[in-house]
Design a protein around this motif. Structure first.
Motif, PDB file in Angstrom:
ATOM      1  N   UNK A 177       0.870  -1.175   0.000  1.00  0.00           N
ATOM      2  CA  UNK A 177       0.000   0.000   0.000  1.00  0.00           C
ATOM      3  C   UNK A 177       0.904   1.221   0.000  1.00  0.00           C
ATOM      4  N   UNK A 178       1.009   1.864  -1.134  1.00  0.00           N
ATOM      5  CA  UNK A 178       1.858   3.039  -1.286  1.00  0.00           C
ATOM      6  C   UNK A 178       1.036   4.284  -0.975  1.00  0.00           C
ATOM      7  N   UNK A 179       1.512   5.071  -0.021  1.00  0.00           N
ATOM      8  CA  UNK A 179       0.832   6.320   0.350  1.00  0.00           C
ATOM      9  C   UNK A 179       1.705   7.460  -0.156  1.00  0.00           C
ATOM     10  N   UNK A 180       1.307   8.051  -1.279  1.00  0.00           N
ATOM     11  CA  UNK A 180       2.146   9.054  -1.931  1.00  0.00           C
ATOM     12  C   UNK A 180       1.605  10.456  -1.701  1.00  0.00           C
ATOM     13  N   UNK A 181       2.507  11.347  -1.280  1.00  0.00           N
ATOM     14  CA  UNK A 181       2.138  12.737  -0.981  1.00  0.00           C
ATOM     15  C   UNK A 181       2.368  13.655  -2.182  1.00  0.00           C
ATOM     16  N   UNK A 182       1.735  13.315  -3.299  1.00  0.00           N
ATOM     17  CA  UNK A 182       1.812  14.137  -4.519  1.00  0.00           C
ATOM     18  C   UNK A 182       3.255  14.417  -4.910  1.00  0.00           C
ATOM     19  N   UNK A 183       4.061  13.368  -4.995  1.00  0.00           N
ATOM     20  CA  UNK A 183       5.481  13.521  -5.305  1.00  0.00           C
ATOM     21  C   UNK A 183       5.687  14.216  -6.646  1.00  0.00           C
TER      22      UNK A 183
END
Length: 251
Positions: A34-40
Motif C-alpha cells: 500500500x503506497x501512500x504518496x504525498x503528490x510527489x
C-alpha cells in the motif's frame, strides 16, 4: 498470512520499482503493498500505479493532496490495510530497510504482537558509510526516547515494523499526534503502554540507494520536544496500566 506493507513515499520514483521487485521475489505469496504518496513531484504516484501492470492486484496506491507528513500517511495507511490484512507492516522506500528481513519479521509474529527491525540489538548494525555525527545522533535519539518514556526497547525510533492486525486495532490511533519521525516513538510507546508483546529482530540499516534523505533540523527538533509531550498526552493510559499492575492477583 496476508501481509500489507504500508510504504509512505515522497520523491521515490527511482527506488519504488526496485523495492517492489525485491519484495515480490520473497516467498510470501500473500504480500501486498500500500503506497501512500504525498503528490510527489517526481511522479512516484504514477510509478506506483504502473506497478499493478506487472503485479496485478498486489499494489494499492493512496494519493494524497500534498506533503502531509509521515504520521498521517501511516495512520491512513493502517486503517486501509486493516480492512484486508492479517499483518500490517511499516517500511521505507529507500532500501534502508532490508526487504529480505520481512520474512523473518513475519515469522516472529507467531510469538509476538509487534516485530521490529532493530539496529541496536546484537547482530544489528548501521551503514558503515555514515559519519560519526550521524551515528551518534541516531544512538542518542534512541537512548533519549527510551530513558524518558521507560521503553524496554533497544530501537524505539526505527520504522521497519510488522504488526498483528488485532494488536494494531487495540491502539487508539485517533489520539496519535506526531507527524514526523517521532511518530515511530509514539507508536512504540503506545505498544508498550498497552502491553503488546514486542520482539526485536536484528537488521543492517543501509544508507538510501537513490534520492535525498527527508531528515532535517525541524524534524529533529520536533522529535526532541514531542517525546516529552507523550508523557502528558498518554498520562491517563499510563495511570490505568499502573492501576492494573498494582491490583493483587486473585489466583
Amino acid at each position: 498470512m496476508r501481509i500489507t506493507l504500508v510504504i509512505p513515499t515522497y520523491n521515490e520514483a527511482e527506488n519504488l520499482p526496485h523495492l517492489a521487485e525485491a519484495l515480490f521475489d520473497l516467498p510470501l505469496p500473500e504480500l501486498r503493498l500500500l503506497v501512500v504518496d504525498d503528490a510527489s513531484p517526481d511522479g512516484t504516484g504514477q510509478v506506483a500505479e504502473g506497478l499493478n501492470a506487472r503485479w496485478p492486484g498486489r499494489v494499492r496506491v493512496l494519493h494524497r493532496a500534498g506533503k502531509l507528513g509521515l504520521g498521517t500517511a501511516y495512520i491512513q495507511g493502517f486503517r486501509l490495510a486493516m480492512e484486508e490484512a492479517d499483518a500490517i507492516g511499516q517500511m521505507d522506500a529507500d532500501f534502508s530497510h532490508p526487504p529480505a528481513k520481512v520474512v523473518e519479521l513475519a515469522a516472529a509474529l507467531e510469538t509476538c504482537d509487534l516485530a521490529i527491525g532493530s539496529r541496536y540489538v546484537p547482530g544489528g548494525s548501521l551503514d558503515e558509510r555514515w559519519p560519526f555525527w550521524r551515528r551518534w545522533l541516531s544512538g542518542f535519539g534512541n537512548a533519549y526516547a527510551r530513558t524518558i518514556l521507560g521503553l524496554p526497547l533497544r530501537d524505539a525510533t526505527g520504522g521497519f515494523r510488522l504488526w498483528r492486525r488485532e494488536a494494531l486495532q487495540r491502539l487508539p490511533l485517533e489520539r496519535v499526534r506526531s507527524n514526523g519521525y517521532v511518530f515511530q516513538v509514539e507508536m512504540a510507546y503506545l505498544a508498550h503502554l498497552y502491553g503488546l508483546r514486542i520482539r526485536e529482530i536484528p537488521i543492517h540499516f543501509a544508507d538510501r540507494r537513490w534520492g535525498q534523505s527527508k531528515m532535517n533540523l525541524r524534524i529533529q527538533v520536533e522529535a526532541a520536544y514531542r517525546v516529552w509531550l507523550l508523557l502528558s498526552q498518554y498520562a491517563d493510559i499510563r495511570q490505568q496500566r499502573k492501576s492494573v499492575q498494582s491490583k493483587p492477583s486473585t489466583r
